[in-house]
Design a protein around this motif. Structure first.
Motif, PDB file in Angstrom:
ATOM      1  N   VAL A 260       1.123  -0.949  -0.298  1.00 13.43           N
ATOM      2  CA  VAL A 260       0.065   0.105  -0.027  1.00 13.43           C
ATOM      3  C   VAL A 260       0.740   1.101   0.057  1.00 13.43           C
ATOM      4  N   GLU A 261       0.902   2.029  -0.773  1.00 14.07           N
ATOM      5  CA  GLU A 261       1.368   3.112  -1.135  1.00 14.07           C
ATOM      6  C   GLU A 261       0.645   4.235  -0.141  1.00 14.07           C
ATOM      7  N   GLU A 262       1.736   5.396   0.617  1.00 14.16           N
ATOM      8  CA  GLU A 262       0.799   5.914   1.412  1.00 14.16           C
ATOM      9  C   GLU A 262       0.933   7.487   0.540  1.00 14.16           C
ATOM     10  N   GLU A 263       0.040   8.524   0.221  1.00 16.15           N
ATOM     11  CA  GLU A 263       0.774   9.505  -0.346  1.00 16.15           C
ATOM     12  C   GLU A 263       1.327  10.500   1.212  1.00 16.15           C
ATOM     13  N   GLU A 264       2.166  11.495   0.893  1.00 18.03           N
ATOM     14  CA  GLU A 264       2.860  11.958   1.867  1.00 18.03           C
ATOM     15  C   GLU A 264       1.771  13.438   1.099  1.00 18.03           C
ATOM     16  N   GLU A 265       0.728  13.426   2.605  1.00 17.75           N
ATOM     17  CA  GLU A 265      -0.482  14.896   2.121  1.00 17.75           C
ATOM     18  C   GLU A 265       0.924  16.094   2.797  1.00 17.75           C
ATOM     19  N   LYS A 266       0.048  17.193   1.891  1.00 13.38           N
ATOM     20  CA  LYS A 266       1.084  17.951   2.378  1.00 13.38           C
ATOM     21  C   LYS A 266      -0.221  19.488   1.876  1.00 13.38           C
ATOM     22  N   GLY A 267       0.535  20.349   2.743  1.00  8.20           N
ATOM     23  CA  GLY A 267      -0.602  22.188   3.080  1.00  8.20           C
ATOM     24  C   GLY A 267      -1.399  21.856   4.503  1.00  8.20           C
ATOM     25  N   ASP A 268      -2.595  21.847   3.763  1.00  5.58           N
ATOM     26  CA  ASP A 268      -3.933  21.350   4.953  1.00  5.58           C
ATOM     27  C   ASP A 268      -4.425  20.632   5.103  1.00  5.58           C
ATOM     28  N   GLU A 269      -4.283  19.164   4.016  1.00  8.46           N
ATOM     29  CA  GLU A 269      -4.477  18.210   4.561  1.00  8.46           C
ATOM     30  C   GLU A 269      -3.618  17.654   4.863  1.00  8.46           C
TER      31      GLU A 269
END
Length: 67
Positions: A33-42
Motif C-alpha cells: 500500500v503506497e501512502e501519499e504524503e499529504e502537504k499543506g492543509d491536508e
C-alpha cells in the motif's frame, strides 16, 4: 479470559482449515500500500482543532470521562 482466547484460537484454526490450512494462506501475494504524503492543509486534517472548529472534543472532555 484464557477461556475466551482459547475459544477464539479454536475458531481461527477452524477457519484456516476450511480455507486450506496455513500453507495455502502463505502463498497469497502480499499487497503493498503506497501512502501519499499529504502537504499543506491536508497534512493537518488529523491535527489539533482550530479555534473556529465546531463539535470538537476537548482534552478536558476526555479527562472528565476518567474521573
Amino acid at each position: 479470559m484464557v477461556g475466551t482466547l482459547k475459544f477464539i484460537e479454536e475458531r481461527v484454526t477452524s477457519m484456516m482449515e476450511i480455507w486450506g490450512g496455513p500453507d495455502s494462506l502463505s502463498s497469497l501475494a502480499e499487497v503493498e500500500v503506497e501512502e501519499e504524503e499529504e502537504k499543506g492543509d491536508e497534512a493537518l486534517l488529523n491535527g489539533p482543532p482550530l479555534a473556529g472548529d465546531v463539535d470538537v472534543v476537548s482534552q478536558d472532555d476526555v479527562d472528565s470521562l476518567f474521573r
